[in-house]
Enzyme design. Structure first.
Site, PDB file in Angstrom:
ATOM      1  N   ASP A 178     -10.721  14.981  -6.409  1.00 12.60           N
ATOM      2  CA  ASP A 178     -11.651  15.562  -6.879  1.00 12.60           C
ATOM      3  C   ASP A 178     -11.428  16.922  -7.907  1.00 12.60           C
ATOM      4  O   ASP A 178     -10.848  17.977  -7.080  1.00 12.60           O
ATOM      5  CB  ASP A 178     -12.976  16.569  -5.304  1.00 12.60           C
ATOM      6  CG  ASP A 178     -13.505  15.206  -4.912  1.00 12.60           C
ATOM      7  OD1 ASP A 178     -12.887  14.119  -4.615  1.00 12.60           O
ATOM      8  OD2 ASP A 178     -14.349  15.535  -3.889  1.00 12.60           O
ATOM      9  N   ASP A 198     -11.254  11.210  -9.166  1.00 14.00           N
ATOM     10  CA  ASP A 198     -11.958  10.806  -7.689  1.00 14.00           C
ATOM     11  C   ASP A 198     -13.563  11.302  -8.488  1.00 14.00           C
ATOM     12  O   ASP A 198     -13.602  11.567  -9.413  1.00 14.00           O
ATOM     13  CB  ASP A 198     -12.221  11.559  -6.274  1.00 14.00           C
ATOM     14  CG  ASP A 198     -12.938  11.480  -5.522  1.00 14.00           C
ATOM     15  OD1 ASP A 198     -14.682  11.272  -5.532  1.00 14.00           O
ATOM     16  OD2 ASP A 198     -12.277  10.821  -4.013  1.00 14.00           O
ATOM     17  N   ASP A 199     -14.285  12.576  -8.060  1.00 11.85           N
ATOM     18  CA  ASP A 199     -15.326  13.209  -8.741  1.00 11.85           C
ATOM     19  C   ASP A 199     -15.046  14.343  -9.371  1.00 11.85           C
ATOM     20  O   ASP A 199     -14.300  15.006  -9.166  1.00 11.85           O
ATOM     21  CB  ASP A 199     -16.934  13.981  -7.860  1.00 11.85           C
ATOM     22  CG  ASP A 199     -16.977  12.503  -6.882  1.00 11.85           C
ATOM     23  OD1 ASP A 199     -17.200  11.472  -7.128  1.00 11.85           O
ATOM     24  OD2 ASP A 199     -17.782  13.348  -5.467  1.00 11.85           O
ATOM     25  N   HIS A 220     -14.761   9.706 -11.171  1.00 15.77           N
ATOM     26  CA  HIS A 220     -15.911   8.956 -10.183  1.00 15.77           C
ATOM     27  C   HIS A 220     -17.302   9.999 -10.963  1.00 15.77           C
ATOM     28  O   HIS A 220     -18.079   9.596 -10.054  1.00 15.77           O
ATOM     29  CB  HIS A 220     -15.930   9.259  -8.966  1.00 15.77           C
ATOM     30  CG  HIS A 220     -14.794   8.620  -8.546  1.00 15.77           C
ATOM     31  ND1 HIS A 220     -15.258   8.408  -7.077  1.00 15.77           N
ATOM     32  CD2 HIS A 220     -13.999   6.745  -8.722  1.00 15.77           C
ATOM     33  CE1 HIS A 220     -13.620   7.554  -6.857  1.00 15.77           C
ATOM     34  NE2 HIS A 220     -13.326   6.741  -7.902  1.00 15.77           N
ATOM     35  N   ARG A 251     -24.864  10.836 -10.762  1.00 15.13           N
ATOM     36  CA  ARG A 251     -24.552  10.261  -9.625  1.00 15.13           C
ATOM     37  C   ARG A 251     -25.510  11.395  -8.818  1.00 15.13           C
ATOM     38  O   ARG A 251     -24.795  12.524  -8.644  1.00 15.13           O
ATOM     39  CB  ARG A 251     -23.849   9.474  -9.404  1.00 15.13           C
ATOM     40  CG  ARG A 251     -23.473   9.394  -7.647  1.00 15.13           C
ATOM     41  CD  ARG A 251     -22.232   8.453  -6.663  1.00 15.13           C
ATOM     42  NE  ARG A 251     -21.192   9.225  -7.080  1.00 15.13           N
ATOM     43  CZ  ARG A 251     -19.996   8.640  -6.109  1.00 15.13           C
ATOM     44  NH1 ARG A 251     -20.500   7.436  -5.368  1.00 15.13           N
ATOM     45  NH2 ARG A 251     -18.622   9.567  -6.274  1.00 15.13           N
ATOM     46  N   LYS A 253     -25.639  11.422  -4.571  1.00 10.52           N
ATOM     47  CA  LYS A 253     -26.165  10.451  -3.352  1.00 10.52           C
ATOM     48  C   LYS A 253     -26.156  11.199  -1.767  1.00 10.52           C
ATOM     49  O   LYS A 253     -25.905  12.645  -2.277  1.00 10.52           O
ATOM     50  CB  LYS A 253     -24.133  10.231  -3.376  1.00 10.52           C
ATOM     51  CG  LYS A 253     -23.176  10.725  -3.463  1.00 10.52           C
ATOM     52  CD  LYS A 253     -21.321   9.999  -3.411  1.00 10.52           C
ATOM     53  CE  LYS A 253     -20.426  11.183  -3.904  1.00 10.52           C
ATOM     54  NZ  LYS A 253     -19.395  10.888  -3.362  1.00 10.52           N
TER      55      LYS A 253
END
Ligand SMILES: *[C@@H]1O[C@H](CO)[C@@H](O)[C@H](O)[C@H]1NC(C)=O
Ligand SMILES: *[C@@H]1O[C@H](CO)[C@@H](O)[C@H](O)[C@H]1NC(C)=O
Ligand SMILES: *[C@@H]1O[C@H](CO)[C@@H](O)[C@H](O)[C@H]1NC(C)=O
Length: 360
Positions: A178, A198-199, A220, A251, A253
């Site tokens: 991340d 990742d994010d 991501h 996103r 989530k």
């Protein structure tokens, strides 16, 4: 009278002594250096299993004059922590090198060798600029500023972790890398380059968070969440970012099991995304599943796309927009008239009918 004069002169002495310049060439210099309000950080290697921790006086200026390396040893970290108020942290383009290839096994925080995470813990207010981080073992930045903070002109380059290595069974060796994990208020992250797995940004809670003019490559995407129970996220602005070759562009989530949380006033504008592999936009209340049975314990409202247009191009095989809200959990009218998404196929929009100005 004599007593208060003595106090005054003590205070004066303290003030005079902190207006010094401290220089750090090794961990043993840190304690003396952070008693000064100018700190020069020269190049050295922090021994494996130890951390570089700077607890700064209010108003301190830190100047990086060289690169910092961390010895390779499996432990929990973090590798670098900086705290203090009204700090000016000048990276001057120098880097912190986490030695990622030593740890990477394609598993990140989910298994394999213990990896220092986060690599960088930022607990300052003020400005943090022109710092480069390469090869983080796992997550890069965790930010919890005590008052307004601007992080600007940063580089995160974990692109070496895109390749498999002998321990990663053919998948990308870097994992859970991340860029920024944020649970905070009054934070701006801008004009930075993030290459990871990742994010790019993950906002777990907080308010008044601005993420603008950044480039996210390989990971991501830009995420609010995953949202736990009893947290509030409000007042997030995601604008003018470039998102390249990510799983998703934008996103939200929330965990299906979460209760008592709200996500509100999330504004997107002027973002551009290309090479999106799974979803252009995904708002999903079923985490850790993807588009599974959504929970109803996180209320989402005020998710808007405002001018200028956010333009997203997804790969063939990807879905343009997917929304999966629990019954009654997404509320109000969301204005998406400044969203354009092309490529791939339409995704499902379920559990919510309040999106206006957009059809896919
Ligand atoms: C840690 O290991 C990596 C990969 O083996 C290497 O690139 C790096 O230079 C090492 N770091 C230090 C400080 O020795
Ligand atoms: C939404 O968030 C922005 C950015 O933090 C803030 O300026 C604005 O006042 C918020 N709007 C509402 C209705 O709370
Ligand atoms: C959505 O925003 C656009 C552009 O600002 C505006 O023209 C339109 O009236 C808004 N729609 C709704 C339903 O508020």
């Amino acid at each position: 009278m004599i007593f208060s004069l003595a106090l005054l002169s003590l205070a004066g002495a303290a003030f005079a002594s902190s207006a010094c310049t401290g220089t750090i060439n090794s961990l043993s210099d840190v304690t003396a250096a952070v008693a000064c309000t100018t700190v020069n950080l020269n190049s050295f290697t922090v021994p494996g299993g130890q951390a570089l921790t700077l607890s700064l006086l209010d108003g301190t200026t830190v100047n990086m004059n060289g690169d910092i390396f961390f010895g390779n040893l499996s432990w929990a970290g973090p590798l670098f922590t900086v705290s203090g108020k009204s700090i000016t942290f000048n990276g001057n383009g120098h880097k912190f090198d986490g030695g990622g290839p030593f740890y990477w096994d394609g598993l990140g925080g989910n298994g394999g060798v213990v990896k220092p995470a986060p690599m960088m813990k930022i607990k300052i207010s003020g400005t943090y600029s022109n710092v480069k981080v390469v090869n983080s073992p796992s997550r890069v930045y965790s930010v919890s500023n005590p008052a307004p903070l601007v992080m600007t002109g940063l580089t995160i380059d974990n692109s070496q972790g895109d390749l498999p290595n002998s321990k990663s069974n053919g998948i990308a060796a870097g994992h859970n890398t991340d860029g920024f994990d944020v649970s905070t208020t009054d934070l701006t992250i801008q004009n930075s380059m993030i290459k990871n797995q990742d994010d790019c940004l993950a906002i777990n809670k907080g308010s008044n968070i601005v993420f603008k003019g950044n480039t996210c490559s390989g990971g991501h995407g830009i995420s609010v969440g995953s949202i736990d129970s009893d947290v509030t996220v409000s007042g997030v602005v995601i604008s003018g970012n470039t998102i390249i070759n990510n799983d998703q562009a934008l996103r939200i989530k929330t965990k299906s099991a979460s209760t008592g949380s709200t996500v509100s006033n999330i504004t997107y504008s002027g973002n551009t995304a290309t090479g999106i592999r799974q979803f252009g936009i995904i708002i999903d209340e079923s985490y850790p599943d993807t588009l599974g049975t959504p929970g109803t314990g996180v209320k989402i409202s005020g998710v808007n796309f405002v001018s200028p247009v956010t333009s997203i191009t997804v790969n063939s095989g990807a879905q343009r927009v997917a929304v999966n809200c629990g019954s009654g959990a997404c509320t109000g009218t969301w204005n998406w008239s400044n969203l354009k998404v092309s490529g791939g196929t339409a995704g499902p929009i379920t559990g919510f009918s309040g999106i206006s100005g957009f059809s896919q």
